[in-house]
Design an enzyme around this catalytic site. Structure first.
Site, PDB file in Angstrom:
ATOM      1  N   ASP A   1       0.684  -1.290  -0.165  1.00 21.74           N
ATOM      2  CA  ASP A   1       0.134   0.042   0.046  1.00 21.74           C
ATOM      3  C   ASP A   1       0.780   1.326   0.041  1.00 21.74           C
ATOM      4  OD1 ASP A   1      -3.334  -0.537   0.889  1.00 21.74           O
ATOM      5  OD2 ASP A   1      -1.948  -2.274   1.226  1.00 21.74           O
TER       6      ASP A   1
ATOM      7  N   ASN B   1       2.561  -3.006   4.169  1.00 25.55           N
ATOM      8  CA  ASN B   1       1.590  -4.055   3.493  1.00 25.55           C
ATOM      9  C   ASN B   1       0.617  -4.583   4.573  1.00 25.55           C
ATOM     10  OD1 ASN B   1       0.432  -5.301   0.941  1.00 25.55           O
ATOM     11  ND2 ASN B   1       1.451  -7.079   1.788  1.00 25.55           N
TER      12      ASN B   1
END
EC number: 5.3.1.23
Length: 367
Positions: A242, A252
Protein backbone atom coordinates in the site's frame (compact mmCIF):
# COMPACT_ATOMS: atom_id res chain seq x y z
CA UNK A 1 -10.24 -10.66 -15.80
CA UNK A 2 -13.25 -12.98 -15.97
CA UNK A 3 -15.93 -14.18 -13.59
CA UNK A 4 -17.54 -17.34 -14.92
CA UNK A 5 -16.49 -16.42 -18.45
CA UNK A 6 -17.66 -12.79 -18.32
CA UNK A 7 -14.91 -10.12 -18.45
CA UNK A 8 -14.96 -7.55 -15.65
CA UNK A 9 -12.99 -4.68 -14.32
CA UNK A 10 -13.32 -3.95 -10.62
CA UNK A 11 -14.77 -0.46 -11.28
CA UNK A 12 -16.53 1.09 -14.27
CA UNK A 13 -19.03 3.75 -15.32
CA UNK A 14 -22.54 2.35 -15.75
CA UNK A 15 -23.28 1.75 -19.42
CA UNK A 16 -26.95 2.63 -18.92
CA UNK A 17 -26.63 6.22 -17.70
CA UNK A 18 -22.92 6.88 -18.44
CA UNK A 19 -22.30 8.71 -15.16
CA UNK A 20 -22.96 6.53 -12.11
CA UNK A 21 -20.20 4.22 -10.90
CA UNK A 22 -20.35 0.45 -10.54
CA UNK A 23 -18.12 -1.62 -8.27
CA UNK A 24 -17.93 -5.23 -7.17
CA UNK A 25 -18.76 -5.33 -3.45
CA UNK A 26 -15.79 -7.22 -2.04
CA UNK A 27 -17.39 -7.65 1.37
CA UNK A 28 -19.86 -10.07 -0.23
CA UNK A 29 -17.23 -12.25 -1.91
CA UNK A 30 -16.81 -15.16 -2.33
CA UNK A 31 -20.40 -16.05 -1.52
CA UNK A 32 -22.21 -13.54 -3.71
CA UNK A 33 -21.42 -11.12 -6.52
CA UNK A 34 -23.16 -7.83 -5.87
CA UNK A 35 -22.60 -4.77 -8.03
CA UNK A 36 -23.83 -1.64 -6.26
CA UNK A 37 -24.47 1.60 -8.12
CA UNK A 38 -22.74 4.62 -6.58
CA UNK A 39 -24.08 8.09 -7.33
CA UNK A 40 -22.52 10.44 -4.75
CA UNK A 41 -19.03 11.11 -3.38
CA UNK A 42 -20.35 10.18 0.05
CA UNK A 43 -21.24 6.72 -1.24
CA UNK A 44 -17.76 6.46 -2.73
CA UNK A 45 -16.23 7.42 0.64
CA UNK A 46 -18.28 4.77 2.40
CA UNK A 47 -17.30 2.15 -0.18
CA UNK A 48 -13.62 2.88 0.50
CA UNK A 49 -13.77 3.13 4.30
CA UNK A 50 -16.05 0.10 4.70
CA UNK A 51 -13.85 -1.83 2.25
CA UNK A 52 -16.46 -2.58 -0.36
CA UNK A 53 -13.44 -1.70 -2.47
CA UNK A 54 -9.89 -2.19 -1.20
CA UNK A 55 -6.40 -2.55 -2.54
CA UNK A 56 -4.24 0.54 -2.96
CA UNK A 57 -4.59 1.00 -6.75
CA UNK A 58 -8.34 0.41 -6.68
CA UNK A 59 -9.12 2.84 -3.88
CA UNK A 60 -7.19 5.50 -5.79
CA UNK A 61 -9.25 4.85 -8.92
CA UNK A 62 -12.45 4.78 -6.89
CA UNK A 63 -11.63 8.09 -5.23
CA UNK A 64 -11.01 9.60 -8.67
CA UNK A 65 -14.55 8.70 -9.66
CA UNK A 66 -15.74 10.15 -6.36
CA UNK A 67 -14.32 13.48 -7.48
CA UNK A 68 -16.05 13.06 -10.85
CA UNK A 69 -19.41 12.49 -9.15
CA UNK A 70 -18.84 15.58 -7.03
CA UNK A 71 -18.03 17.70 -10.09
CA UNK A 72 -21.14 16.44 -11.86
CA UNK A 73 -23.23 17.75 -8.96
CA UNK A 74 -21.26 20.94 -8.29
CA UNK A 75 -18.16 21.90 -10.31
CA UNK A 76 -17.25 24.90 -8.16
CA UNK A 77 -13.85 25.51 -6.57
CA UNK A 78 -15.46 25.13 -3.16
CA UNK A 79 -16.85 21.70 -4.02
CA UNK A 80 -13.49 20.54 -5.34
CA UNK A 81 -11.70 21.77 -2.23
CA UNK A 82 -14.26 19.96 -0.06
CA UNK A 83 -14.43 16.57 -1.76
CA UNK A 84 -10.68 15.96 -2.01
CA UNK A 85 -9.92 16.02 1.75
CA UNK A 86 -13.16 14.17 2.49
CA UNK A 87 -12.10 11.26 0.30
CA UNK A 88 -8.48 11.45 1.44
CA UNK A 89 -9.57 10.83 5.03
CA UNK A 90 -11.15 7.45 4.26
CA UNK A 91 -7.96 5.31 4.48
CA UNK A 92 -4.68 6.78 5.78
CA UNK A 93 -2.03 4.21 4.79
CA UNK A 94 -2.37 3.65 1.03
CA UNK A 95 -0.52 6.41 -0.84
CA UNK A 96 -2.38 5.72 -4.11
CA UNK A 97 -5.44 7.38 -2.62
CA UNK A 98 -3.64 10.67 -2.09
CA UNK A 99 -1.82 10.33 -5.42
CA UNK A 100 -5.07 9.93 -7.38
CA UNK A 101 -6.79 12.78 -5.56
CA UNK A 102 -3.88 15.16 -6.09
CA UNK A 103 -3.80 14.22 -9.76
CA UNK A 104 -7.52 14.90 -10.08
CA UNK A 105 -7.24 18.22 -8.28
CA UNK A 106 -4.35 19.39 -10.47
CA UNK A 107 -6.13 18.35 -13.66
CA UNK A 108 -9.44 19.98 -12.75
CA UNK A 109 -7.93 23.20 -11.45
CA UNK A 110 -6.79 23.86 -15.02
CA UNK A 111 -10.40 23.82 -16.27
CA UNK A 112 -13.19 26.35 -15.75
CA UNK A 113 -16.12 24.96 -13.73
CA UNK A 114 -18.27 24.42 -16.83
CA UNK A 115 -15.74 21.89 -18.17
CA UNK A 116 -14.89 20.10 -14.95
CA UNK A 117 -17.44 17.29 -14.95
CA UNK A 118 -16.40 16.00 -18.36
CA UNK A 119 -12.74 16.53 -17.53
CA UNK A 120 -13.13 14.66 -14.24
CA UNK A 121 -14.67 11.60 -15.85
CA UNK A 122 -11.99 11.62 -18.53
CA UNK A 123 -9.19 11.84 -15.96
CA UNK A 124 -10.68 9.10 -13.80
CA UNK A 125 -11.01 6.86 -16.86
CA UNK A 126 -7.37 7.58 -17.74
CA UNK A 127 -6.27 6.59 -14.23
CA UNK A 128 -8.14 3.30 -14.63
CA UNK A 129 -6.74 2.56 -18.09
CA UNK A 130 -3.22 3.38 -16.96
CA UNK A 131 -3.62 1.08 -13.98
CA UNK A 132 -4.53 -1.82 -16.25
CA UNK A 133 -1.50 -1.19 -18.49
CA UNK A 134 0.78 -0.76 -15.48
CA UNK A 135 -0.32 -4.00 -13.88
CA UNK A 136 0.08 -5.88 -17.14
CA UNK A 137 3.68 -4.62 -17.29
CA UNK A 138 4.26 -5.65 -13.66
CA UNK A 139 2.99 -9.09 -14.58
CA UNK A 140 5.34 -9.38 -17.52
CA UNK A 141 8.37 -8.43 -15.43
CA UNK A 142 7.38 -10.77 -12.61
CA UNK A 143 6.78 -13.57 -15.09
CA UNK A 144 10.50 -13.58 -15.82
CA UNK A 145 11.24 -14.27 -12.16
CA UNK A 146 8.81 -17.18 -12.06
CA UNK A 147 10.10 -18.59 -15.34
CA UNK A 148 13.65 -18.48 -13.99
CA UNK A 149 12.60 -20.34 -10.82
CA UNK A 150 10.78 -22.92 -12.94
CA UNK A 151 13.97 -24.10 -14.64
CA UNK A 152 14.56 -27.71 -13.64
CA UNK A 153 11.54 -27.79 -11.33
CA UNK A 154 8.31 -29.72 -11.63
CA UNK A 155 6.35 -26.95 -9.94
CA UNK A 156 6.93 -23.43 -8.60
CA UNK A 157 5.33 -22.86 -5.19
CA UNK A 158 4.58 -19.19 -4.49
CA UNK A 159 3.34 -17.83 -1.19
CA UNK A 160 1.25 -14.66 -1.16
CA UNK A 161 -0.32 -12.66 1.64
CA UNK A 162 -3.61 -10.76 1.60
CA UNK A 163 -5.03 -9.96 -1.85
CA UNK A 164 -3.08 -8.12 -4.53
CA UNK A 165 -4.98 -9.53 -7.48
CA UNK A 166 -7.26 -8.01 -10.08
CA UNK A 167 -9.97 -7.27 -7.52
CA UNK A 168 -7.47 -5.05 -5.64
CA UNK A 169 -6.70 -3.04 -8.77
CA UNK A 170 -8.70 -2.10 -11.85
CA UNK A 171 -7.51 -5.30 -13.57
CA UNK A 172 -4.71 -7.91 -13.54
CA UNK A 173 -3.46 -7.10 -10.04
CA UNK A 174 0.08 -6.56 -8.83
CA UNK A 175 1.36 -9.62 -6.95
CA UNK A 176 -1.01 -11.98 -8.77
CA UNK A 177 -0.41 -10.62 -12.28
CA UNK A 178 2.87 -12.56 -12.73
CA UNK A 179 1.15 -15.68 -11.40
CA UNK A 180 -1.74 -15.39 -13.86
CA UNK A 181 0.70 -14.88 -16.72
CA UNK A 182 2.85 -17.82 -15.62
CA UNK A 183 -0.21 -20.07 -15.44
CA UNK A 184 -1.39 -18.90 -18.85
CA UNK A 185 2.10 -19.55 -20.25
CA UNK A 186 1.90 -23.17 -19.17
CA UNK A 187 4.24 -22.92 -16.18
CA UNK A 188 3.20 -25.24 -13.36
CA UNK A 189 2.57 -22.80 -10.52
CA UNK A 190 0.94 -23.48 -7.18
CA UNK A 191 0.01 -20.70 -4.76
CA UNK A 192 0.00 -20.92 -0.98
CA UNK A 193 -2.66 -18.42 0.07
CA UNK A 194 -2.43 -16.94 3.57
CA UNK A 195 -5.89 -16.61 5.11
CA UNK A 196 -4.95 -13.03 6.15
CA UNK A 197 -6.80 -12.38 9.34
CA UNK A 198 -8.73 -10.48 10.48
CA UNK A 199 -10.61 -9.61 7.27
CA UNK A 200 -9.58 -12.84 5.58
CA UNK A 201 -8.79 -11.34 2.18
CA UNK A 202 -6.67 -14.37 1.39
CA UNK A 203 -9.31 -17.04 1.60
CA UNK A 204 -12.24 -14.84 0.62
CA UNK A 205 -10.65 -12.92 -2.28
CA UNK A 206 -7.32 -14.38 -3.41
CA UNK A 207 -8.54 -17.98 -3.30
CA UNK A 208 -11.72 -16.92 -5.13
CA UNK A 209 -9.73 -15.11 -7.83
CA UNK A 210 -7.27 -17.93 -8.36
CA UNK A 211 -10.07 -20.48 -8.47
CA UNK A 212 -11.95 -18.53 -11.12
CA UNK A 213 -8.77 -18.44 -13.23
CA UNK A 214 -7.99 -22.10 -12.69
CA UNK A 215 -4.71 -21.52 -10.84
CA UNK A 216 -3.85 -24.37 -8.42
CA UNK A 217 -3.76 -23.06 -4.86
CA UNK A 218 -3.95 -24.09 -1.23
CA UNK A 219 -5.28 -21.91 1.59
CA UNK A 220 -3.12 -21.95 4.72
CA UNK A 221 -3.47 -20.31 8.12
CA UNK A 222 -1.43 -17.18 8.66
CA UNK A 223 1.07 -18.85 10.99
CA UNK A 224 1.89 -21.75 8.64
CA UNK A 225 4.06 -19.89 6.12
CA UNK A 226 7.29 -20.35 8.05
CA UNK A 227 6.62 -24.06 8.43
CA UNK A 228 6.27 -24.53 4.68
CA UNK A 229 9.42 -22.50 4.07
CA UNK A 230 11.39 -24.68 6.49
CA UNK A 231 10.25 -27.76 4.57
CA UNK A 232 11.38 -26.33 1.25
CA UNK A 233 7.82 -26.00 -0.01
CA UNK A 234 7.99 -22.28 -0.86
CA UNK A 235 10.11 -21.20 -3.82
CA UNK A 236 9.33 -17.50 -3.61
CA UNK A 237 7.05 -14.98 -1.92
CA UNK A 238 5.25 -12.27 -3.88
CA UNK A 239 3.12 -9.68 -2.08
CA UNK A 240 1.62 -6.32 -2.93
CA UNK A 241 1.94 -3.10 -0.98
CA UNK A 242 0.00 0.00 0.00
CA UNK A 243 3.01 2.29 0.32
CA UNK A 244 6.74 2.06 -0.38
CA UNK A 245 9.14 4.73 0.83
CA UNK A 246 11.87 6.11 -1.39
CA UNK A 247 14.31 3.98 0.63
CA UNK A 248 12.39 0.79 -0.12
CA UNK A 249 10.52 0.16 3.15
CA UNK A 250 7.20 -1.57 2.45
CA UNK A 251 3.84 -1.08 4.17
CA UNK A 252 1.48 -3.94 3.48
CA UNK A 253 -1.25 -5.95 5.16
CA UNK A 254 -0.55 -6.87 8.76
CA UNK A 255 1.51 -10.05 8.88
CA UNK A 256 3.68 -9.26 5.87
CA UNK A 257 6.68 -8.43 8.06
CA UNK A 258 6.57 -11.88 9.68
CA UNK A 259 6.54 -13.53 6.24
CA UNK A 260 9.57 -11.48 5.22
CA UNK A 261 11.45 -12.52 8.36
CA UNK A 262 10.67 -16.19 7.76
CA UNK A 263 11.66 -15.87 4.11
CA UNK A 264 15.02 -14.33 5.02
CA UNK A 265 15.71 -17.03 7.61
CA UNK A 266 15.02 -19.75 5.06
CA UNK A 267 16.67 -18.23 2.00
CA UNK A 268 13.37 -17.72 0.16
CA UNK A 269 13.25 -14.72 -2.22
CA UNK A 270 10.74 -12.11 -1.03
CA UNK A 271 9.39 -9.83 -3.78
CA UNK A 272 7.01 -6.88 -3.61
CA UNK A 273 4.93 -5.95 -6.67
CA UNK A 274 3.79 -2.36 -7.05
CA UNK A 275 2.95 0.45 -9.47
CA UNK A 276 5.09 3.56 -9.16
CA UNK A 277 2.04 5.44 -7.84
CA UNK A 278 2.54 3.46 -4.61
CA UNK A 279 5.97 5.01 -3.99
CA UNK A 280 5.96 7.83 -1.46
CA UNK A 281 8.96 9.90 -2.48
CA UNK A 282 8.49 12.29 0.45
CA UNK A 283 9.57 9.83 3.15
CA UNK A 284 12.45 7.40 3.69
CA UNK A 285 11.78 5.84 7.09
CA UNK A 286 8.74 3.61 6.75
CA UNK A 287 8.49 2.54 10.38
CA UNK A 288 8.65 6.09 11.67
CA UNK A 289 6.70 7.90 8.96
CA UNK A 290 3.98 5.71 7.42
CA UNK A 291 0.65 6.13 9.24
CA UNK A 292 -0.78 2.75 10.22
CA UNK A 293 -4.55 2.48 10.01
CA UNK A 294 -6.19 1.11 13.15
CA UNK A 295 -9.49 -0.54 12.33
CA UNK A 296 -12.46 -1.57 14.46
CA UNK A 297 -11.88 -4.26 17.13
CA UNK A 298 -15.01 -6.05 15.88
CA UNK A 299 -13.04 -7.21 12.84
CA UNK A 300 -10.92 -9.25 15.24
CA UNK A 301 -13.56 -10.34 17.72
CA UNK A 302 -16.11 -11.56 15.15
CA UNK A 303 -16.03 -13.59 11.96
CA UNK A 304 -18.56 -13.98 9.17
CA UNK A 305 -19.11 -17.01 6.99
CA UNK A 306 -21.68 -19.21 5.35
CA UNK A 307 -23.52 -21.66 7.60
CA UNK A 308 -24.15 -25.22 6.45
CA UNK A 309 -27.74 -24.28 5.60
CA UNK A 310 -26.48 -21.60 3.20
CA UNK A 311 -27.28 -18.59 5.39
CA UNK A 312 -24.68 -15.97 6.25
CA UNK A 313 -23.72 -15.87 9.91
CA UNK A 314 -21.56 -13.57 12.03
CA UNK A 315 -20.32 -15.00 15.31
CA UNK A 316 -18.17 -13.69 18.13
CA UNK A 317 -14.95 -15.66 18.58
CA UNK A 318 -13.34 -13.71 21.45
CA UNK A 319 -14.51 -13.64 25.09
CA UNK A 320 -16.79 -10.68 25.68
CA UNK A 321 -14.51 -9.19 28.35
CA UNK A 322 -11.40 -9.26 26.11
CA UNK A 323 -10.24 -6.23 24.15
CA UNK A 324 -8.71 -6.40 20.68
CA UNK A 325 -6.15 -4.32 18.78
CA UNK A 326 -6.47 -4.18 15.01
CA UNK A 327 -3.60 -2.50 13.12
CA UNK A 328 -4.33 -3.03 9.43
CA UNK A 329 -0.74 -2.80 8.17
CA UNK A 330 2.86 -3.36 9.19
CA UNK A 331 6.16 -2.17 7.74
CA UNK A 332 8.73 -4.52 6.24
CA UNK A 333 12.23 -2.97 6.21
CA UNK A 334 13.89 -2.71 2.82
CA UNK A 335 16.72 -5.01 3.95
CA UNK A 336 14.27 -7.96 3.91
CA UNK A 337 13.03 -7.30 0.36
CA UNK A 338 14.72 -9.22 -2.47
CA UNK A 339 13.37 -6.91 -5.15
CA UNK A 340 10.59 -4.54 -6.16
CA UNK A 341 8.60 -5.58 -9.24
CA UNK A 342 7.41 -2.40 -10.97
CA UNK A 343 5.98 -1.47 -14.34
CA UNK A 344 9.46 -0.44 -15.52
CA UNK A 345 11.28 -3.51 -14.31
CA UNK A 346 12.70 -5.07 -11.16
CA UNK A 347 14.95 -3.09 -8.87
CA UNK A 348 16.55 -3.37 -5.46
CA UNK A 349 14.68 -1.95 -2.50
CA UNK A 350 16.81 1.11 -1.88
CA UNK A 351 16.78 4.81 -2.68
CA UNK A 352 19.46 4.71 -5.36
CA UNK A 353 17.81 1.88 -7.29
CA UNK A 354 14.34 3.42 -7.10
CA UNK A 355 15.63 6.81 -8.24
CA UNK A 356 17.43 5.15 -11.15
CA UNK A 357 14.26 3.29 -12.14
CA UNK A 358 12.04 6.38 -11.83
CA UNK A 359 14.31 9.42 -12.27
CA UNK A 360 11.45 11.59 -13.50
CA UNK A 361 9.43 11.03 -10.34
CA UNK A 362 12.39 11.29 -7.98
CA UNK A 363 13.53 14.57 -9.51
CA UNK A 364 10.01 15.99 -9.53
CA UNK A 365 9.64 15.31 -5.81
CA UNK A 366 13.07 16.72 -5.04
CA UNK A 367 12.17 19.92 -6.87
Amino acid sequence: MKIDGTPYRSIWVDDADRWSVRIIDQTKLPWAIEIPRLTTPEQIAHAISAMLVRGAPLIGATAAYGVALAMRADPSDEALETVVPMLAATRPTAINLRWALMRMQRALSAHPPAERADAAYAEAAAICDEDVATNRAIGEHGLGLIRARAQGRRRVNILTHCNAGWIATVDWGTALAPIYMAHDAGIDVHVLVDETRPRNQGFSLTAWELGKHGVPHTVIVDNAGGHFMQRGEVDMVIVGTDRVTRAGDVANKIGTYLKALAARDNGVPFYVALPSSTIDWTIADGLGSIPIEERAPAEVTTITGRALDGSMLTVRIVPKDSTAANPAFDVTPARLVSGLITERGICAANERALAAMFPDQALQTAA
